[in-house]
Every structure is written in C-alpha cells, then in structure tokens.
Design a protein around this motif. Structure first.
Motif, PDB file in Angstrom:
ATOM      1  N   SER A 124       0.825  -1.206   0.028  1.00 39.86           N
ATOM      2  CA  SER A 124      -0.093   0.140   0.049  1.00 39.86           C
ATOM      3  C   SER A 124       0.734   1.247   0.006  1.00 39.86           C
ATOM      4  O   SER A 124       1.899   1.296   0.429  1.00 39.86           O
ATOM      5  N   THR A 125       0.468   2.376  -0.713  1.00 38.35           N
ATOM      6  CA  THR A 125       0.930   3.588  -0.694  1.00 38.35           C
ATOM      7  C   THR A 125       0.859   4.190   0.863  1.00 38.35           C
ATOM      8  O   THR A 125      -0.070   4.201   1.330  1.00 38.35           O
ATOM      9  N   LYS A 126       2.295   4.764   1.347  1.00 35.12           N
ATOM     10  CA  LYS A 126       2.353   5.349   2.463  1.00 35.12           C
ATOM     11  C   LYS A 126       2.200   6.847   2.403  1.00 35.12           C
ATOM     12  O   LYS A 126       2.892   7.319   1.513  1.00 35.12           O
ATOM     13  N   VAL A 127       1.172   7.360   3.185  1.00 37.17           N
ATOM     14  CA  VAL A 127       1.118   8.859   3.071  1.00 37.17           C
ATOM     15  C   VAL A 127       1.443   9.483   4.426  1.00 37.17           C
ATOM     16  O   VAL A 127       0.749   8.839   5.692  1.00 37.17           O
ATOM     17  N   LEU A 128       2.233  10.359   4.398  1.00 42.80           N
ATOM     18  CA  LEU A 128       2.450  11.161   5.929  1.00 42.80           C
ATOM     19  C   LEU A 128       1.805  12.476   5.593  1.00 42.80           C
ATOM     20  O   LEU A 128       2.027  13.225   4.723  1.00 42.80           O
ATOM     21  N   VAL A 129       0.910  12.781   6.520  1.00 43.63           N
ATOM     22  CA  VAL A 129       0.196  14.160   6.833  1.00 43.63           C
ATOM     23  C   VAL A 129       0.715  14.876   8.006  1.00 43.63           C
ATOM     24  O   VAL A 129       0.783  14.586   9.141  1.00 43.63           O
ATOM     25  N   THR A 130       1.349  16.283   7.630  1.00 37.61           N
ATOM     26  CA  THR A 130       1.841  17.053   8.568  1.00 37.61           C
ATOM     27  C   THR A 130       0.596  17.723   9.100  1.00 37.61           C
ATOM     28  O   THR A 130      -0.469  18.068   8.396  1.00 37.61           O
ATOM     29  N   GLY A 131       0.501  18.230  10.345  1.00 35.11           N
ATOM     30  CA  GLY A 131      -0.549  18.829  10.671  1.00 35.11           C
ATOM     31  C   GLY A 131      -1.774  17.793  10.807  1.00 35.11           C
ATOM     32  O   GLY A 131      -2.898  18.305  10.647  1.00 35.11           O
ATOM     33  N   GLY A 132      -1.594  16.536  11.302  1.00 32.14           N
ATOM     34  CA  GLY A 132      -2.499  15.567  11.297  1.00 32.14           C
ATOM     35  C   GLY A 132      -3.574  15.726  12.020  1.00 32.14           C
ATOM     36  O   GLY A 132      -4.501  14.897  11.942  1.00 32.14           O
ATOM     37  N   HIS A 133      -3.561  16.428  13.119  1.00 28.65           N
ATOM     38  CA  HIS A 133      -4.619  16.679  14.026  1.00 28.65           C
ATOM     39  C   HIS A 133      -5.507  18.061  13.873  1.00 28.65           C
ATOM     40  O   HIS A 133      -5.951  18.293  14.643  1.00 28.65           O
ATOM     41  N   GLY A 134      -5.119  18.502  12.910  1.00 28.06           N
ATOM     42  CA  GLY A 134      -5.970  20.076  12.675  1.00 28.06           C
ATOM     43  C   GLY A 134      -6.954  19.574  11.926  1.00 28.06           C
ATOM     44  O   GLY A 134      -7.364  18.376  11.394  1.00 28.06           O
ATOM     45  N   GLN A 135      -7.451  20.804  11.268  1.00 24.64           N
ATOM     46  CA  GLN A 135      -9.095  20.707  10.773  1.00 24.64           C
ATOM     47  C   GLN A 135      -8.854  19.718   9.167  1.00 24.64           C
ATOM     48  O   GLN A 135      -9.718  18.881   9.115  1.00 24.64           O
ATOM     49  N   LEU A 136      -8.246  20.123   8.638  1.00 23.56           N
ATOM     50  CA  LEU A 136      -7.817  19.526   7.156  1.00 23.56           C
ATOM     51  C   LEU A 136      -6.968  17.999   7.387  1.00 23.56           C
ATOM     52  O   LEU A 136      -7.436  17.078   6.972  1.00 23.56           O
ATOM     53  N   GLY A 137      -6.209  18.356   8.279  1.00 26.05           N
ATOM     54  CA  GLY A 137      -5.210  17.225   8.551  1.00 26.05           C
ATOM     55  C   GLY A 137      -5.839  15.921   9.005  1.00 26.05           C
ATOM     56  O   GLY A 137      -5.567  14.673   8.581  1.00 26.05           O
ATOM     57  N   THR A 138      -6.794  16.239  10.129  1.00 32.98           N
ATOM     58  CA  THR A 138      -7.640  15.002  10.670  1.00 32.98           C
ATOM     59  C   THR A 138      -8.493  14.170   9.560  1.00 32.98           C
ATOM     60  O   THR A 138      -8.782  13.215   9.347  1.00 32.98           O
ATOM     61  N   LEU A 187      -7.971   9.079   4.038  1.00 35.09           N
ATOM     62  CA  LEU A 187      -6.731   8.306   3.308  1.00 35.09           C
ATOM     63  C   LEU A 187      -6.953   6.826   4.089  1.00 35.09           C
ATOM     64  O   LEU A 187      -6.763   5.908   3.243  1.00 35.09           O
ATOM     65  N   GLN A 188      -7.095   6.615   5.364  1.00 34.75           N
ATOM     66  CA  GLN A 188      -7.116   5.448   6.032  1.00 34.75           C
ATOM     67  C   GLN A 188      -8.500   4.665   5.359  1.00 34.75           C
ATOM     68  O   GLN A 188      -8.155   3.326   5.157  1.00 34.75           O
ATOM     69  N   ASN A 189      -9.369   5.415   5.291  1.00 33.40           N
ATOM     70  CA  ASN A 189     -10.780   4.626   4.958  1.00 33.40           C
ATOM     71  C   ASN A 189     -10.603   4.089   3.270  1.00 33.40           C
ATOM     72  O   ASN A 189     -11.006   3.255   2.919  1.00 33.40           O
ATOM     73  N   ARG A 190      -9.696   4.616   2.564  1.00 31.22           N
ATOM     74  CA  ARG A 190      -9.320   4.251   1.231  1.00 31.22           C
ATOM     75  C   ARG A 190      -8.264   3.236   1.160  1.00 31.22           C
ATOM     76  O   ARG A 190      -7.703   3.142   0.071  1.00 31.22           O
ATOM     77  N   GLY A 191      -7.851   2.769   2.016  1.00 32.00           N
ATOM     78  CA  GLY A 191      -6.774   1.683   2.398  1.00 32.00           C
ATOM     79  C   GLY A 191      -5.338   2.318   2.100  1.00 32.00           C
ATOM     80  O   GLY A 191      -4.132   1.399   2.020  1.00 32.00           O
ATOM     81  N   TYR A 192      -4.903   3.686   2.542  1.00 33.84           N
ATOM     82  CA  TYR A 192      -3.602   4.207   2.274  1.00 33.84           C
ATOM     83  C   TYR A 192      -2.878   3.854   3.769  1.00 33.84           C
ATOM     84  O   TYR A 192      -3.451   3.882   4.601  1.00 33.84           O
ATOM     85  N   GLU A 193      -1.648   3.507   3.908  1.00 35.38           N
ATOM     86  CA  GLU A 193      -0.964   3.334   5.227  1.00 35.38           C
ATOM     87  C   GLU A 193      -0.749   4.922   5.563  1.00 35.38           C
ATOM     88  O   GLU A 193       0.233   5.598   4.933  1.00 35.38           O
ATOM     89  N   THR A 194      -1.454   5.162   6.397  1.00 37.61           N
ATOM     90  CA  THR A 194      -1.205   6.886   6.561  1.00 37.61           C
ATOM     91  C   THR A 194      -0.853   7.285   8.280  1.00 37.61           C
ATOM     92  O   THR A 194      -1.247   6.530   9.079  1.00 37.61           O
ATOM     93  N   PHE A 195       0.032   8.227   8.291  1.00 40.67           N
ATOM     94  CA  PHE A 195       0.517   8.692   9.244  1.00 40.67           C
ATOM     95  C   PHE A 195       0.236  10.357   9.484  1.00 40.67           C
ATOM     96  O   PHE A 195       0.808  11.033   8.799  1.00 40.67           O
ATOM     97  N   HIS A 245       1.989  18.485  15.786  1.00 38.54           N
ATOM     98  CA  HIS A 245       3.193  19.065  15.971  1.00 38.54           C
ATOM     99  C   HIS A 245       4.117  18.615  17.182  1.00 38.54           C
ATOM    100  O   HIS A 245       5.275  18.684  17.302  1.00 38.54           O
ATOM    101  N   ARG A 246       3.549  17.539  17.974  1.00 38.96           N
ATOM    102  CA  ARG A 246       4.203  17.004  19.045  1.00 38.96           C
ATOM    103  C   ARG A 246       4.992  15.945  18.462  1.00 38.96           C
ATOM    104  O   ARG A 246       6.146  15.385  18.905  1.00 38.96           O
ATOM    105  N   ASP A 247       4.409  15.200  17.188  1.00 37.80           N
ATOM    106  CA  ASP A 247       5.148  14.015  16.744  1.00 37.80           C
ATOM    107  C   ASP A 247       6.134  14.423  15.983  1.00 37.80           C
ATOM    108  O   ASP A 247       7.262  13.900  15.597  1.00 37.80           O
ATOM    109  N   LEU A 248       5.983  15.919  15.300  1.00 37.53           N
ATOM    110  CA  LEU A 248       6.903  16.344  14.194  1.00 37.53           C
ATOM    111  C   LEU A 248       6.846  17.887  14.239  1.00 37.53           C
ATOM    112  O   LEU A 248       5.888  18.604  14.203  1.00 37.53           O
ATOM    113  N   ASP A 249       8.085  18.389  14.434  1.00 42.95           N
ATOM    114  CA  ASP A 249       8.223  19.827  14.660  1.00 42.95           C
ATOM    115  C   ASP A 249       8.949  20.166  13.362  1.00 42.95           C
ATOM    116  O   ASP A 249      10.035  19.867  12.962  1.00 42.95           O
TER     117      ASP A 249
END
Length: 282
Positions: free
Chosen positions: A2-16, A22-30, A34-38
C-alpha cells in the motif's frame, strides 16, 4: 504494497479529515501533529521521514493565526516558509510526492473577476506572504509537487466560520456579518477528496481547490442559518466596521483552471457542500 502517506498537521482541521479519508481508502497513513513532528527542525523532519519512508507527503501543518501573524512575523515565516522548506527537502530526499496546502491570501483581492493559478500573487499581510514564501520553497526543492491553494475552509474538526455562526446564534437574535469580502467556502471533505485524486496522478503543479461558486461572508452566514432553519436577523456590514489587524483580500474568488485543463472534475457547489456538511450527525 500500500502507498504510505505522511500528513503533517495531522490533528488539524484539514489534516484530521485527510488522515481519516486516506485510511478509509486503504492508504497506510501517518497523521502527525506538532508533538510528533516539529517541522521547524530540519534534522527531526529528516529523521521522521527516513523512518517512515513516505510515498506521498501531504503538508497541511501551518501557522494560521492571520491577525497574530502581523505582530509575530518571525513565528509565521518560521513555520510557513522554513517549515515548508524542511518538509520539501525531506520529501524530495525520500522520493515522495509533495502536496503543499496554500491559501487564497496569496492574492491582494484587487482583481475584477476570478483568480486563476497563473495570476501573479501579491499578498497583503504576513500570513499570505509567509504561505507564498512556502510555495517558493516547494518550487525550489521539490520535483514532484502539488501546490493546492484553498479558501474559507470549514469542516467537522477544529474551529471555523460555520461553527462560530452556529454558536453565536445560540445567544444572539441579530448579527452583523461582513459583506464586502467575496470568496469560495470549502468543505474539508471535498478538499481532501480532491487532494487524494491528485496524488494518484503525476499531473504536478499549482491547483486552486475550493467548492465552486462564490459568496460573501454575509451570504455564507445567511445560507448557514437558512439550511439549519434558524431564525436570526443577519445584517450586512463593511470591513471598515470590523477593523482587524490583518488586511483581507476583498475578492479571492478562484477560477479552477488547473483542475479543468488537467481533466479533473470541478468540486461541487459551495451551497450543496454546506447542506451536506450541516446534515451530518455530529
């Protein structure tokens, strides 16, 4: 694989929204907050990217406090310009496609008619300037990029205009809303769906992605209350009556030229997107 996708700002309005879709469509999503990634720390960004080895990076993390940015220029440029540079460098080293979410605020709003992707940016305030500087770094460091400019974003996660209006309606029977700024409201779900469509292609470049059609903030507010059947008096006012530290463009209506010319469908009309959003159970 599966395609791996990294989302920065993953807890924000669009990021969430994007992470879940992406997860629902079968992408391996991270979806990294900002605590995980500065993003302002290049060596940390490189470490995280080298650990995950993403195929696609969706860069939604941003400094979005438009008014605060006027007095915190360094903070805005650190995140929106140099943070984006760091993400672009690390994505390129990983061989990943990069989506950078930018803004209608790169335009000054003085144009008559709609803004296409080929109009020259000329941001009015620090927020728009810093986001445009981010676009420049994406051009400089990424060979496989989608710059997706969007506008007037609302959705299920995080604060936004729609939620603010509904909240105000709980304890006000009349409101004044600005009627001399025109733009394109955008539902995060429609925006995320279009970004997911883009990343499945190699049709790189800059795209304007918003719901189609346009309105003023006043018309937007009226539509929210009409759809919800809320009885409240909404009066139009001018920007001058509500002075804010940062200047906003009077016109930031998008033409979706890049979507059209690259064979993508336009996004649904803003009013039908708003109806769909407001009818969802929350």
């Amino acid at each position: 694989m599966s395609t791996k996708v990294l989302v920065t700002g993953g807890h924000g309005q669009l990021g969430t929204e994007l992470t879940l879709m992406l997860q629902n469509r079968g992408y391996e999503t991270f979806g990294l907050g900002h605590r995980d990634l500065d993003i302002t720390n290049l060596s940390q960004v490189r470490d995280v990217f080298q650990t995950i080895h993403p195929d696609v990076v969706c860069h939604t993390a941003a400094y979005t406090a438009v008014d605060k940015a006027e007095t915190d220029r360094n903070g805005a440029f650190l995140v929106n310009a140099y943070g984006t540079r760091n993400v672009a460098i690390a994505a390129e080293e990983a061989g990943a496609k990069l989506v950078y979410v930018s803004t209608d605020y790169v335009f000054n709003g003085e144009k008559e008619g709609t803004y296409s992707e080929f109009d020259q940016p000329s941001p009015l305030g620090v927020y728009g300037q810093s986001k445009y500087a981010g676009e420049q770094f994406v051009h400089d460091f990424s060979t496989k990029y989608f710059i997706t400019r969007t506008s007037w974003v609302y959705g299920q996660y995080g604060g936004n205009f729609v939620k603010t209006m509904l909240k105000l309606a709980e304890n006000h029977d009349r409101l004044k809303v600005v009627n001399d700024q025109r733009g394109c409201p955008t539902w995060t779900r429609d925006l995320a769906a279009k970004i997911i469509e883009l990343i499945q292609t190699d049709q790189y470049g800059t795209y304007h992605i918003s719901n189609s059609g346009s309105c003023t903030w006043y018309e937007f507010a009226k539509a929210i209350f009409e759809i919800k059947g809320i009885d409240i008096q909404v009066a139009p006012c001018t920007t001058e009556e509500f002075p804010r530290p940062a200047k906003r463009p009077h016109n930031s209506v998008f033409e979706h030229m890049a979507l059209r010319l690259n064979g993508f469908d336009e996004v649904e009309n803003w009013k039908s997107g708003l109806k769909d959003f407001l009818s969802m159970k929350r």
